[in-house]
Structures are given as C-alpha cells and as structure tokens.
Design an enzyme around this catalytic site. Structure first.
Site, PDB file in Angstrom:
ATOM      1  N   GLU A 209       1.060  -1.212   0.094  1.00  0.00           N
ATOM      2  CA  GLU A 209      -0.036  -0.104  -0.046  1.00  0.00           C
ATOM      3  C   GLU A 209       0.820   1.129   0.036  1.00  0.00           C
ATOM      4  OE1 GLU A 209      -0.894   0.180   4.847  1.00  0.00           O
ATOM      5  OE2 GLU A 209      -2.286  -0.659   3.732  1.00  0.00           O
ATOM      6  N   HIS A 247      -3.959   3.003   7.528  1.00  0.00           N
ATOM      7  CA  HIS A 247      -2.827   2.665   8.377  1.00  0.00           C
ATOM      8  C   HIS A 247      -1.870   3.703   8.735  1.00  0.00           C
ATOM      9  CE1 HIS A 247      -3.189  -1.704   6.967  1.00  0.00           C
ATOM     10  NE2 HIS A 247      -3.859  -1.518   8.061  1.00  0.00           N
TER      11      HIS A 247
END
Length: 294
Positions: A209, A247
């Site tokens: 990511e 995150h």
C-alpha cells in the site's frame, strides 16, 4: 512445509482473560493451534477452557515450553508485553495490538532484535499455515492448504485476496499480515527470503500500500534474490498526497511512497502487478505457466 508456524508451535496468549484475548484464543484453539498457556497478571493459577493462566511470561515458558506468543493487551502495555516475551525466551512474537506509541514500538523492536527473537506486528492480523496452525485474528474458513505464500500490510486486503485465491483452487502455504504501523518487525524482504527457501511455496503474492519505501526495497530484492513467481497488488492508487489513509504507515509525503512509484518499481524488476485484487489468481497461473515453458 510452511514458514514460522506449524504443528510444533506452542502458543501462549498474552492477555487471555481480556475480551479480545479470550475470544481469539478460543478461535485459535478450535482451529487446532496448540495453545498451551495464557498470561494475565494477578490471575495466575486459574485457567481458561483448560488453558492454564500464569502471572508472567517467565512462568508460562518455564512450565509449558511455549515458543510463540500472541499479544492482545492494551496499547499502553503492549511494548512491555513484547519485551517480556522476548526476555522469557519466546522465539516468535505476534503483536495484534494496534495504537502502540511509536517510541514504545521502537524500544520494543530494538529489544527483540537484541534477544534474537522474531516480531510480527504491531497492528498485525497474525499469520496462518492452513491445516497446521493459526496465530492471530485470521478468518480461518477462507484459507486452504496449498503452495501460494501471501505477505500483506493490510489485514482486510489479505482476506479479500485469499478468498479469490481459494475460489480459484489456489491454496496457501502461509499467509502473513506484517502490520500497518510505521514501526513493525518482519518486513517484506525477510519474509520473501523465507518463502524462497520454503520447498512447499511455489509462488508468492505481495500486497502493499502507499506510504514508505518498503515495497520499493522489496522490488529490488525480488529482482536479484527471488526465483519464484511473484504477483503484487498495491492499494491506494487514487489516494491524495499528504493525507493518512487507514494505517499509520499509509501516508504519501514529499513525493515519496505513491502507488504509481511502487508499481513502477515492481514492473522494472519484472514483477507482474495486478490492478485489482480479483486479477491475482489469473496472474499467478500465468506466471506459473511461463516458468514451466522456460
């Protein structure tokens, strides 16, 4: 074979009497994981579903021979729990807890390295070797035994990708969520090397990511060190810059860590990149066929 966990795993659940610790300890035990102990300060001498509870990790390791721990304690105490596990002789520590202060995580990570232990997480969903052992919060019903190794920074994306793999008859050797925080233990490079050496693993799926440079480093490592087929998916392709997306590590800043840059790095290394998770099984089969033809 599998990596990190198997039938010989002897697990102690740190925080087993808490809500989350208890719930997932029962799930892991039901899956077949050998849960030999739990810890909860002040509750030593009791048991949870016939799992003995100890006040400290030192007692748990000494009396049960535990070699792996799963941490389900609150963020304020998680770094201490990691260090206590390493100091007690635990070789593999999986920290499920999220929200650990960064300086605490740095201190714990350094201590684990000094002790020669291995840390997965914090903020990790854990790992599973289907049919052998599961440590963490993985939804075990979607996994099936096979030869695809899975490494991911995202828990939910792990589940989505694995569900696609399983639906297409592509089982997994081991699936690991490395955690989405800025400071984590094992990263792509170490796990890629483990899968490369694992005879059962025939291909690897890497789920990355935006944010940081871990994926770019993984791409360079794959280019020179990995011989097995690798398929990659990068989440966050449409994320705006300078804004955290999910995150703690998923933030693009100073022109670094974009999805486009990560995808370019993998493609430059000759790695096939899926634009959507559902494309991964097809690409896995294609890479395997290419290897056979060669």
């Amino acid at each position: 074979m599998s990596i990190l966990i198997n039938e010989s795993t002897r697990l102690v659940v740190q925080g087993i009497t808490g809500r989350d610790g208890y719930f997932h300890a029962m799930k892991m035990k039901a899956y077949g994981t050998n849960v030999v102990a739990g810890t909860s300060p002040g509750k030593g001498g009791t048991d949870v579903d016939n799992i003995p509870v100890f006040n400290t990790m030192y007692e748990a390791v000494d009396q049960t021979g535990a070699n792996t721990s799963a941490i389900f304690v609150p963020p304020a105490f998680a770094a201490d729990a990691i260090m206590e596990a390493a100091d007690a002789g635990i070789g593999l520590i999986i920290c499920i807890t999220e929200g650990i202060p960064t300086l605490d995580a740095i201190k714990a990570y350094s201590f684990v390295q000094q002790k020669g232990a291995v840390l997965i997480g914090p903020n990790s969903p854990g790992l599973i070797s289907p049919g052998r052992s599961m440590v963490g919060i993985m939804p075990s019903r979607i996994f099936t035994k096979g030869s695809v190794g899975v490494i991911s920074r995202s828990g939910t994306l792990t589940y989505e990708v694995v569900s696609h793999l399983t639906a297409k008859g592509l089982g997994q050797s081991t699936a690991i969520g490395i955690g989405g925080d800025k400071i984590v233990g094992l990263r792509y490079r170490e796990l890629l090397e483990m899968f490369e050496k694992d005879r059962e693993t025939q291909s690897i799926v890497l789920i990355g990511e935006i944010g940081g440079c871990a994926e770019e480093r993984a791409a360079e490592f794959i280019r020179w060190q990995i011989t097995k087929p690798v398929v990659v998916f990068i989440a966050g392709q449409f994320a705006p810059p300078d804004k955290q997306m999910g995150h703690a590590g998923a933030i693009i800043s100073s022109g670094m860590g974009t999805a486009a840059e990560k995808i370019a790095a993998f493609e430059a290394a000759g790695v096939m990149v899926a634009r959507e998770p559902c494309m991964i099984p097809k690409l896995i089969v294609e890479t395997q066929l290419k290897r056979i033809r060669v």
